[in-house]
Design an enzyme around this catalytic site. Sequence first.
Site, mmCIF file in Angstrom:
data_model
loop_
_atom_site.group_PDB
_atom_site.id
_atom_site.type_symbol
_atom_site.label_atom_id
_atom_site.label_comp_id
_atom_site.label_asym_id
_atom_site.label_seq_id
_atom_site.Cartn_x
_atom_site.Cartn_y
_atom_site.Cartn_z
ATOM 1 N NE ARG A 1 -6.461 -0.605 4.121
ATOM 2 C CZ ARG A 1 -7.470 -0.867 5.012
ATOM 3 N NH1 ARG A 1 -8.567 -1.676 4.482
ATOM 4 N NH2 ARG A 1 -7.144 -1.141 6.485
ATOM 5 C CD GLU B 1 -3.051 0.978 2.097
ATOM 6 O OE1 GLU B 1 -4.135 0.915 2.156
ATOM 7 O OE2 GLU B 1 -2.567 0.462 3.430
HETATM 8 P P1 DGT Z 1 -1.649 -3.484 8.391
HETATM 9 O O1 DGT Z 1 -0.607 -3.813 7.665
HETATM 10 O O2 DGT Z 1 -2.793 -4.424 8.407
HETATM 11 O O3 DGT Z 1 -0.879 -3.307 9.800
HETATM 12 O O4 DGT Z 1 -2.393 -2.119 7.840
HETATM 13 P P2 DGT Z 1 -1.618 -0.869 8.006
HETATM 14 O O5 DGT Z 1 -2.385 -0.187 9.029
HETATM 15 O O6 DGT Z 1 -0.198 -0.410 7.824
HETATM 16 O O7 DGT Z 1 -2.404 -0.145 6.600
HETATM 17 P P3 DGT Z 1 -3.733 0.440 6.317
HETATM 18 O O8 DGT Z 1 -4.428 0.002 5.036
HETATM 19 O O9 DGT Z 1 -4.869 -0.138 7.421
HETATM 20 O O10 DGT Z 1 -3.668 1.673 6.471
HETATM 21 C C1 DGT Z 1 -2.513 2.624 7.148
HETATM 22 C C2 DGT Z 1 -3.042 3.921 7.342
HETATM 23 O O11 DGT Z 1 -3.590 4.635 6.521
HETATM 24 C C3 DGT Z 1 -4.062 3.679 8.823
HETATM 25 O O12 DGT Z 1 -3.575 4.496 9.679
HETATM 26 C C4 DGT Z 1 -5.300 3.770 8.072
HETATM 27 C C5 DGT Z 1 -5.127 4.798 6.769
HETATM 28 N N1 DGT Z 1 -5.841 4.567 5.567
HETATM 29 C C6 DGT Z 1 -5.706 3.537 4.564
HETATM 30 N N2 DGT Z 1 -6.616 3.777 3.748
HETATM 31 C C7 DGT Z 1 -7.254 4.632 3.963
HETATM 32 C C8 DGT Z 1 -8.317 5.339 3.328
HETATM 33 O O13 DGT Z 1 -8.693 5.092 2.391
HETATM 34 N N3 DGT Z 1 -8.968 6.314 4.143
HETATM 35 C C9 DGT Z 1 -8.632 6.874 5.439
HETATM 36 N N4 DGT Z 1 -9.225 7.705 5.952
HETATM 37 N N5 DGT Z 1 -7.473 6.274 5.872
HETATM 38 C C10 DGT Z 1 -6.892 5.174 5.431
#
Ligand code: DGT
Length: 258
Positions: free
Chosen positions: A125, A52
């Site tokens: 994603r 991502e």
């Molecule tokens: P993981 O690898 O499962 O620990 O996932 P993360 O937390 O590294 O990755 P992810 O997709 O949940 O997102 C990284 C950060 O970006 C997290 O703070 C949520 C935020 N985020 C991701 N996509 C979106 C989006 O489309 N909208 C908003 N508002 N926030 C998002």
Amino acid sequence: LSSSALFCSPRNLMSTNNYIKRVSIEGNIAVGKSTFARLLQNACPDWDVIAEPVSKWQNVDQTPPTASSPQPCTSNLLEMMYRDPKRWSYTFQSFSCMSRLRTQLQPLPDTLLRSRGGAVRVYERSVYSDRYIFALNMFALGCINSTEWAVYQDWHSFLIEQFGHRVQLEGIIYLRASPQMCLERLNRRARVEEQEIELDYLEKLHTRHEDWLINKTTTLHFEQLMKVPVLVLDAEVAFEQNPEVQDCLLSKVRDFLS
Ligand code: DGT
């Protein structure tokens, strides 16, 4: 991993040459998508696993570097969105969706295109979770107003109509864990921008995932998306340091894709 040889055997890939099988990994914040993506990449080096583009959102170029000012000036849109969601959510969603689309449209390396039986590409994603998880949630929270939501949906639908065939999913892997567990992992990794995230926000995102991928109650606007098969993996158990759990998850993915 002991199962990697079996996991990557051509039997598990698509049968047609030059066919790209696209799969996205979905799940709540901090559930372990990146860890799982790395796991897949190690087990299957001939798969194209695309991370991502979080670092892009943390470093939005404002001005290109020049001779007199060699340091590029950047802003952290992720931090801005969490600090002032009403002001920045629409901007964030437009940038996150465009950056997702851009990375997902990248051509496959030639070596992968020539792989026997076709290529597999895995995304963390997708442009679909951008809309049906995050943007929808921000709209429901009042952080995206109804005009912004109408505009977002209009260009999102247009882009999917134009490019949908090139980002069309053949499968979704849903890493499922309780919001409490995600909060624990989120606190452990301590990403600076996420300090203020509370359980309530993760619960809302969890419900969005469940509605889309399990209960099938989310109104989707793309017919092909309704038919995409979903593999649900239990991510409540920590799998990062546990080869047995990893093997079990990987063999489920193998069966799903074969
Ligand atoms: P993981 O690898 O499962 O620990 O996932 P993360 O937390 O590294 O990755 P992810 O997709 O949940 O997102 C990284 C950060 O970006 C997290 O703070 C949520 C935020 N985020 C991701 N996509 C979106 C989006 O489309 N909208 C908003 N508002 N926030 C998002």
